[in-house]
Write a protein that holds these residues in place. Structure first.
Motif, mmCIF file in Angstrom:
data_model
loop_
_atom_site.group_PDB
_atom_site.id
_atom_site.type_symbol
_atom_site.label_atom_id
_atom_site.label_comp_id
_atom_site.label_asym_id
_atom_site.label_seq_id
_atom_site.Cartn_x
_atom_site.Cartn_y
_atom_site.Cartn_z
ATOM 1 N N VAL A 1 41.296 50.488 61.365
ATOM 2 C CA VAL A 1 41.946 50.905 60.115
ATOM 3 C C VAL A 1 43.028 51.954 60.395
ATOM 4 O O VAL A 1 44.133 51.889 59.837
ATOM 5 C CB VAL A 1 40.899 51.461 59.116
ATOM 6 C CG1 VAL A 1 41.583 52.112 57.915
ATOM 7 C CG2 VAL A 1 39.981 50.340 58.650
ATOM 8 N N ILE A 2 42.728 52.918 61.272
ATOM 9 C CA ILE A 2 43.709 53.958 61.625
ATOM 10 C C ILE A 2 44.946 53.336 62.271
ATOM 11 O O ILE A 2 46.088 53.666 61.922
ATOM 12 C CB ILE A 2 43.070 55.016 62.557
ATOM 13 C CG1 ILE A 2 42.030 55.832 61.785
ATOM 14 C CG2 ILE A 2 44.142 55.936 63.138
ATOM 15 C CD1 ILE A 2 41.155 56.708 62.668
ATOM 16 N N VAL A 3 44.735 52.408 63.210
ATOM 17 C CA VAL A 3 45.861 51.709 63.864
ATOM 18 C C VAL A 3 46.681 50.952 62.834
ATOM 19 O O VAL A 3 47.921 51.005 62.833
ATOM 20 C CB VAL A 3 45.331 50.758 64.958
ATOM 21 C CG1 VAL A 3 46.444 49.838 65.457
ATOM 22 C CG2 VAL A 3 44.751 51.543 66.116
ATOM 23 N N TYR A 4 46.012 50.270 61.944
ATOM 24 C CA TYR A 4 46.672 49.489 60.903
ATOM 25 C C TYR A 4 47.551 50.378 60.031
ATOM 26 O O TYR A 4 48.719 50.060 59.764
ATOM 27 C CB TYR A 4 45.597 48.812 60.049
ATOM 28 C CG TYR A 4 45.952 47.445 59.548
ATOM 29 C CD1 TYR A 4 45.502 46.309 60.201
ATOM 30 C CD2 TYR A 4 46.730 47.276 58.418
ATOM 31 C CE1 TYR A 4 45.816 45.042 59.747
ATOM 32 C CE2 TYR A 4 47.055 46.019 57.955
ATOM 33 C CZ TYR A 4 46.581 44.903 58.621
ATOM 34 O OH TYR A 4 46.911 43.652 58.157
ATOM 35 N N VAL A 5 46.986 51.492 59.582
ATOM 36 C CA VAL A 5 47.727 52.414 58.710
ATOM 37 C C VAL A 5 48.925 53.014 59.444
ATOM 38 O O VAL A 5 50.029 53.114 58.891
ATOM 39 C CB VAL A 5 46.791 53.527 58.190
ATOM 40 C CG1 VAL A 5 47.583 54.611 57.464
ATOM 41 C CG2 VAL A 5 45.734 52.944 57.258
ATOM 42 N N LEU A 6 48.733 53.419 60.703
ATOM 43 C CA LEU A 6 49.833 53.997 61.487
ATOM 44 C C LEU A 6 50.990 53.006 61.652
ATOM 45 O O LEU A 6 52.162 53.378 61.540
ATOM 46 C CB LEU A 6 49.327 54.434 62.861
ATOM 47 C CG LEU A 6 48.535 55.751 62.909
ATOM 48 C CD1 LEU A 6 47.989 55.994 64.300
ATOM 49 C CD2 LEU A 6 49.405 56.922 62.469
ATOM 50 N N LEU A 7 50.662 51.743 61.905
ATOM 51 C CA LEU A 7 51.702 50.721 62.046
ATOM 52 C C LEU A 7 52.483 50.537 60.744
ATOM 53 O O LEU A 7 53.710 50.417 60.758
ATOM 54 C CB LEU A 7 51.071 49.388 62.474
ATOM 55 C CG LEU A 7 50.514 49.326 63.897
ATOM 56 C CD1 LEU A 7 49.793 48.004 64.135
ATOM 57 C CD2 LEU A 7 51.607 49.525 64.935
ATOM 58 N N LEU A 8 51.772 50.553 59.626
ATOM 59 C CA LEU A 8 52.445 50.414 58.329
ATOM 60 C C LEU A 8 53.337 51.619 58.042
ATOM 61 O O LEU A 8 54.424 51.477 57.471
ATOM 62 C CB LEU A 8 51.406 50.244 57.211
ATOM 63 C CG LEU A 8 50.651 48.905 57.183
ATOM 64 C CD1 LEU A 8 49.572 48.918 56.101
ATOM 65 C CD2 LEU A 8 51.603 47.740 56.947
ATOM 66 N N VAL A 9 52.888 52.807 58.459
ATOM 67 C CA VAL A 9 53.696 54.020 58.251
ATOM 68 C C VAL A 9 54.941 53.992 59.143
ATOM 69 O O VAL A 9 56.049 54.314 58.695
ATOM 70 C CB VAL A 9 52.849 55.281 58.547
ATOM 71 C CG1 VAL A 9 53.739 56.531 58.568
ATOM 72 C CG2 VAL A 9 51.755 55.439 57.493
ATOM 73 N N LEU A 10 54.779 53.573 60.401
ATOM 74 C CA LEU A 10 55.897 53.563 61.336
ATOM 75 C C LEU A 10 56.973 52.533 60.980
ATOM 76 O O LEU A 10 58.140 52.695 61.333
ATOM 77 C CB LEU A 10 55.384 53.287 62.751
ATOM 78 C CG LEU A 10 54.585 54.418 63.417
ATOM 79 C CD1 LEU A 10 53.984 53.946 64.736
ATOM 80 C CD2 LEU A 10 55.459 55.642 63.644
ATOM 81 N N VAL A 11 56.587 51.483 60.271
ATOM 82 C CA VAL A 11 57.563 50.443 59.928
ATOM 83 C C VAL A 11 58.357 50.784 58.668
ATOM 84 O O VAL A 11 59.368 50.131 58.371
ATOM 85 C CB VAL A 11 56.847 49.076 59.773
ATOM 86 C CG1 VAL A 11 56.222 48.918 58.388
ATOM 87 C CG2 VAL A 11 57.808 47.920 60.045
ATOM 88 N N ILE A 12 57.947 51.815 57.937
ATOM 89 C CA ILE A 12 58.602 52.176 56.663
ATOM 90 C C ILE A 12 60.112 52.393 56.814
ATOM 91 O O ILE A 12 60.893 51.894 55.987
ATOM 92 C CB ILE A 12 57.917 53.418 56.042
ATOM 93 C CG1 ILE A 12 56.547 53.026 55.470
ATOM 94 C CG2 ILE A 12 58.780 54.035 54.941
ATOM 95 C CD1 ILE A 12 55.737 54.186 54.939
#
Length: 313
Positions: free
Chosen positions: A83-94
């Motif tokens: 979940v942490i990896v998933y959230v970080l990837l979504l934040v980095l792609v913003i």
């Protein structure tokens, strides 16, 4: 005589219902394995899809053999990391997203929105049916008091609902990120848009190609989803046959899924074309099961309370 006849018909109807849901879960398991099979062929086209399916099923067989508690501990350890990896990837792609691509909203009316949303009610969002069955079997394995874990049945339901809500939010943001990253025509041509979306991440020309982290999250969550469905299939077979234990059926069921999947879903585009009919066939199941489980749980709890009062008396 009447009592014996009623028991016979009750057992017959129970097995009939079990077989009905067994067919449903087998189809669901084949759909999950097809994700791994076809996605592996997309990312590594030179490798046969069957290789990905076998490497996916072997750890699943081992997990079923080890038992439900080991499966739960594995999920407890890895899911927060995923979940942490998933959230970080979504934040980095913003920074790479263009929110104007959401506009105009509902230019074609509500019908195109519903046409895209309705299939997702079932796949992937509707795959909570195995969790509902898992409640039944965990409750049965929870000891004489019927409790699951420290907090009993309440904790089980609470954590399941929390997991479903978190998964829904993450999947929604993933879909929104893909829609904001590509124009409409490009989006239609992509087989797995989130994978291509994460590839757009680039930090200082140093950190890039983080799509493999998404790949890891994809395989991890798909594995957890599969072993729950797979475990329920083994439990249902055990209920019907009434001999041995679920782990005894792990290998035959895995072989059956491996053989059935290419025949039921011989092409990736067939999965997309069969989603709508699959949805409408399974809608009655999603309506009936929670109601039936609720009634069953209520009856069992009343019987347990009466039995406890009898012992205490």
């Amino acid at each position: 005589m009447t009592k014996t006849l009623n028991q016979y018909w009750g057992r017959f109807l129970g097995n009939l219902v079990n077989l009905y849901y067994l067919a449903f879960f087998l189809l669901l398991a084949c759909l999950i394995v097809s994700d791994v099979y076809y996605f592996g062929k997309i990312t590594m086209p030179e490798t046969p899809g069957i290789v990905f399916a076998i490497f996916f099923l072997v750890p699943a067989i081992y997990a079923i053999k080890l038992g439900l508690e080991v499966m739960a501990r594995l999920m407890e350890l890895l899911l927060p990391i995923i979940v942490i990896v998933y959230v970080l990837l979504l934040v980095l792609v913003i920074p790479k997203l263009e929110y104007t691509k959401f506009l105009p909203i509902m230019v074609g009316g509500i019908k195109p929105v519903l046409a895209g949303a309705l299939p997702n009610i079932n796949f992937p969002f509707g795959q909570i049916l195995p969790v509902a069955f898992l409640y039944k079997y965990v409750k049965g394995n929870g000891g004489g008091d019927g409790k699951v874990g420290k907090g009993g049945n309440t904790d089980f339901i609470k954590y399941c609902f929390a997991a479903i809500i978190i998964a829904t939010i993450l999947l929604t943001f993933r879909a929104m990120a893909s829609a904001a990253a590509f124009d409409e025509e490009s989006l239609k041509s992509l087989t797995y848009a989130p994978f291509s979306t994460i590839r757009a991440i680039e930090i200082g020309n140093i950190i890039e190609r983080l799509d493999y982290f998404l790949l890891g999250a994809f395989y991890g969550t798909t594995f957890f989803k599969f072993i729950i469905t797979y475990y329920i299939i083994c439990e249902v077979i055990n209920d019907v046959i009434g001999k041995g234990k679920p782990a005894n059926y792990a290998v035959p069921v895995a072989i059956l899924i491996l053989v059935l999947m290419p025949f039921l879903l011989p092409r990736f585009d067939l999965i997309l074309k069969t989603v709508n009919p699959y949805l409408f066939v399974s809608l009655p199941i999603f309506f009936m099961v929670p109601l039936l489980l609720y009634i069953t749980i209520g009856i069992k709890e009343k019987r347990n309370s009466r039995g406890n009062r009898g012992v205490d008396g």
